[in-house]
Design a protein around this motif. Structure first.
Motif, PDB file in Angstrom:
ATOM      1  N   VAL A  50      49.136  62.089  22.404  1.00 46.07           N
ATOM      2  CA  VAL A  50      50.023  62.254  20.935  1.00 46.07           C
ATOM      3  C   VAL A  50      50.041  60.480  20.308  1.00 46.07           C
ATOM      4  CG1 VAL A  50      52.598  61.066  20.672  1.00 46.07           C
ATOM      5  CG2 VAL A  50      52.250  63.732  21.860  1.00 46.07           C
ATOM      6  N   GLU A  51      49.049  60.278  22.012  1.00 47.35           N
ATOM      7  CA  GLU A  51      49.239  58.514  21.396  1.00 47.35           C
ATOM      8  C   GLU A  51      47.659  58.879  20.452  1.00 47.35           C
ATOM      9  OE1 GLU A  51      47.006  54.811  23.047  1.00 47.35           O
ATOM     10  OE2 GLU A  51      46.953  56.642  24.341  1.00 47.35           O
ATOM     11  N   ALA A  52      46.995  59.557  20.333  1.00 42.50           N
ATOM     12  CA  ALA A  52      45.975  59.988  19.617  1.00 42.50           C
ATOM     13  C   ALA A  52      45.425  60.790  18.591  1.00 42.50           C
ATOM     14  CB  ALA A  52      44.494  60.476  20.213  1.00 42.50           C
ATOM     15  N   VAL A  53      46.449  60.785  18.083  1.00 37.65           N
ATOM     16  CA  VAL A  53      47.181  61.954  16.875  1.00 37.65           C
ATOM     17  C   VAL A  53      47.854  61.041  15.865  1.00 37.65           C
ATOM     18  CG1 VAL A  53      46.176  64.312  17.654  1.00 37.65           C
ATOM     19  CG2 VAL A  53      49.095  63.632  17.977  1.00 37.65           C
ATOM     20  N   VAL A  54      48.754  59.938  16.199  1.00 40.38           N
ATOM     21  CA  VAL A  54      49.425  59.136  16.047  1.00 40.38           C
ATOM     22  C   VAL A  54      48.687  57.649  15.461  1.00 40.38           C
ATOM     23  CG1 VAL A  54      51.247  57.248  16.364  1.00 40.38           C
ATOM     24  CG2 VAL A  54      51.573  59.399  17.353  1.00 40.38           C
ATOM     25  N   LYS A  55      47.633  57.112  15.638  1.00 41.08           N
ATOM     26  CA  LYS A  55      46.520  56.614  15.676  1.00 41.08           C
ATOM     27  C   LYS A  55      46.288  56.416  14.916  1.00 41.08           C
ATOM     28  CE  LYS A  55      44.248  52.544  17.966  1.00 41.08           C
ATOM     29  NZ  LYS A  55      44.277  51.425  18.800  1.00 41.08           N
ATOM     30  N   ASN A  56      45.456  57.651  14.646  1.00 41.37           N
ATOM     31  CA  ASN A  56      43.641  58.312  13.502  1.00 41.37           C
ATOM     32  C   ASN A  56      44.501  59.863  13.336  1.00 41.37           C
ATOM     33  OD1 ASN A  56      42.316  56.554  16.511  1.00 41.37           O
ATOM     34  ND2 ASN A  56      41.541  55.227  14.421  1.00 41.37           N
ATOM     35  N   GLY A  57      45.140  60.104  13.707  1.00 36.46           N
ATOM     36  CA  GLY A  57      44.992  61.104  12.757  1.00 36.46           C
ATOM     37  C   GLY A  57      46.770  61.890  12.032  1.00 36.46           C
ATOM     38  N   GLY A  58      47.047  60.591  11.266  1.00 36.73           N
ATOM     39  CA  GLY A  58      47.900  60.154  10.566  1.00 36.73           C
ATOM     40  C   GLY A  58      49.519  60.873  11.138  1.00 36.73           C
ATOM     41  N   PHE A  59      49.933  60.923  12.234  1.00 36.96           N
ATOM     42  CA  PHE A  59      50.745  61.906  12.602  1.00 36.96           C
ATOM     43  C   PHE A  59      51.682  60.777  12.904  1.00 36.96           C
ATOM     44  CE2 PHE A  59      48.409  65.553  13.371  1.00 36.96           C
ATOM     45  CZ  PHE A  59      49.167  66.445  13.142  1.00 36.96           C
ATOM     46  N   LEU A  60      52.865  60.961  12.327  1.00 33.55           N
ATOM     47  CA  LEU A  60      54.350  60.124  12.619  1.00 33.55           C
ATOM     48  C   LEU A  60      54.910  60.296  14.219  1.00 33.55           C
ATOM     49  CD1 LEU A  60      55.597  59.897   9.176  1.00 33.55           C
ATOM     50  CD2 LEU A  60      53.731  58.342  10.593  1.00 33.55           C
TER      51      LEU A  60
END
Length: 383
Positions: A50-60
């Motif tokens: 979750v941390e990865a996709v929030v930081k660099n994947g455009g997820f909230l």
């Protein structure tokens, strides 16, 4: 050196992906103030997804109250981008939440509640990162939270590892995943089947607190339940690779929900657009807590190496412990390997001093290699 990418998996119980990147960033800016350091938190579907996709994947980031492996109230996060959701099984069913560790009693019910929250928010594609679990319930907790009912002697109950062999019937008519018309995509990079010598219990249950007696019971119960689900659902599960991930979660997730299994690392690198990032990079740093023979069988370091090789970008490996010959990694294609644990250190000392050791090793490596790289760049530009 103008651009460095840091894409390392977490050193479990020691440093997160972001912390590793921050230490490298600090030292780099001391020695190369003008250099760009891009930190890409990496996960193969386990902790840190979750941390990865929030930081660099455009997820909230989305927060909520769910429950832990023993069904006690627990606050956890998931991620959302439009109609897509990312749920990390370790958030509510992780090994670190199991105190004491006992896969006979731990449940994935809290993870199911997270998926339910994503469905209620309107998400139609749910990516579930499998990894870091402290459970072995065959995904029954997830299924139960999503409306599947399990029966023993005519009464409904919530199965755990201890009671998998008591399931006599399953009712999927109230399954919310089906009723919402959503797709479940499971992210993992292990190939273990549900049961047997390389199955979920035999390979993973010991680290979750199981003794030999319980490991045998979990394996037999998983096999028996697999045969029942295959008969009830007219499907084939026993020989499918990857279903043994996260305490045999694939038993229910594939058997009842027909989930798709994808490589967690490949999906994450796609979200992060790593190949685009590599186009302008001079070096990429990757690694994990312990690098050994398994690291060259599809785990994070190898996945990063393969992408970087296609872009002709050198790859430096960093690890807390090295469980194989350094020459093997060099032959595989890594330009060098930094090992943080020193021979005189215990494992606990190594964990305690890891941040300091990372900065020391990275500083030394830059000083040793930077002059040659700069000279090479100049000679290329002149020619």
């Amino acid at each position: 050196m103008k651009k460095i990418i840091v894409a390392a998996d977490s050193f479990k119980g020691c440093m997160s992906s972001s912390e590793i990147g921050a230490h490298i960033q600090t030292v780099t800016h001391e020695l190369l103030p003008a250099a760009e350091v891009t930190v890409l938190p990496i996960s193969d579907g386990g902790e840190g997804l979750v941390e990865a996709v929030v930081k660099n994947g455009g997820f909230l980031r989305q927060e909520g109250m769910f429950c832990d492996p023993l069904r006690q109230p627990w606050s956890a996060v998931w991620a959302r981008k439009g109609s897509e959701a990312v749920v990390e099984l370790a958030q509510c069913s992780g090994l670190g939440l199991c105190q004491p560790r006992n896969p006979a009693l731990a449940s994935t019910y809290g993870t199911g509640l997270q998926i339910k929250a994503a469905l209620n928010a309107g998400c139609k594609t749910i990516y579930l990162g499998l990894g870091g679990s402290g459970t072995h319930d065959g995904g029954c907790g997830i299924a139960a939270a999503l409306g599947v009912r399990f029966f023993h002697q005519g009464k409904t109950f919530l199965p755990t590892g201890l009671t998998l062999d008591q399931i006599e019937a399953i009712d999927v008519s109230g399954c919310e995943l089906r009723n919402f018309g959503a797709q479940l995509i499971c992210l993992c990079d292990v190939t273990n089947p549900l049961f047997g010598s390389t199955g979920a219990a035999r390979v993973f249950a010991r680290q979750k607190g199981a003794d030999e007696r319980l490991i045998g019971q979990l394996d037999r119960s998983t096999e028996a339940l697999t045969r029942k689900v295959e008969a009830w659902q007219a499907c084939s599960l026993a020989n499918l690779p990857g279903l043994g991930a996260a305490g045999a979660c694939g038993l229910m997730l594939k058997g009842l929900f027909n989930c798709e299994i994808r490589s967690g690392l490949k999906q994450l690198l796609q979200w992060m657009r790593l190949d685009e990032q590599l186009a302008e990079a001079d070096l990429i740093v990757t690694g994990e807590g312990r690098i050994d023979a398994q690291s060259l069988q599809g785990k994070v370091p190898l996945g990063i190496l393969r992408h970087a090789q296609q872009a002709n970008v050198p790859v430096l490996a960093v690890c807390g412990q090295l469980g194989m010959a350094k020459t093997t990694l060099l032959e595989a294609g890594f330009c060098d390997v930094l090992v943080l644990q020193q021979p005189s250190m215990s494992e606990q000392e190594s964990i305690l001093h890891a941040p300091q050791r990372l900065q020391e090793e990275w500083r030394h490596w830059l000083k040793q290699n930077l002059p040659r790289q700069e000279l090479a760049e100049k000679s290329v530009s002149v020619s």
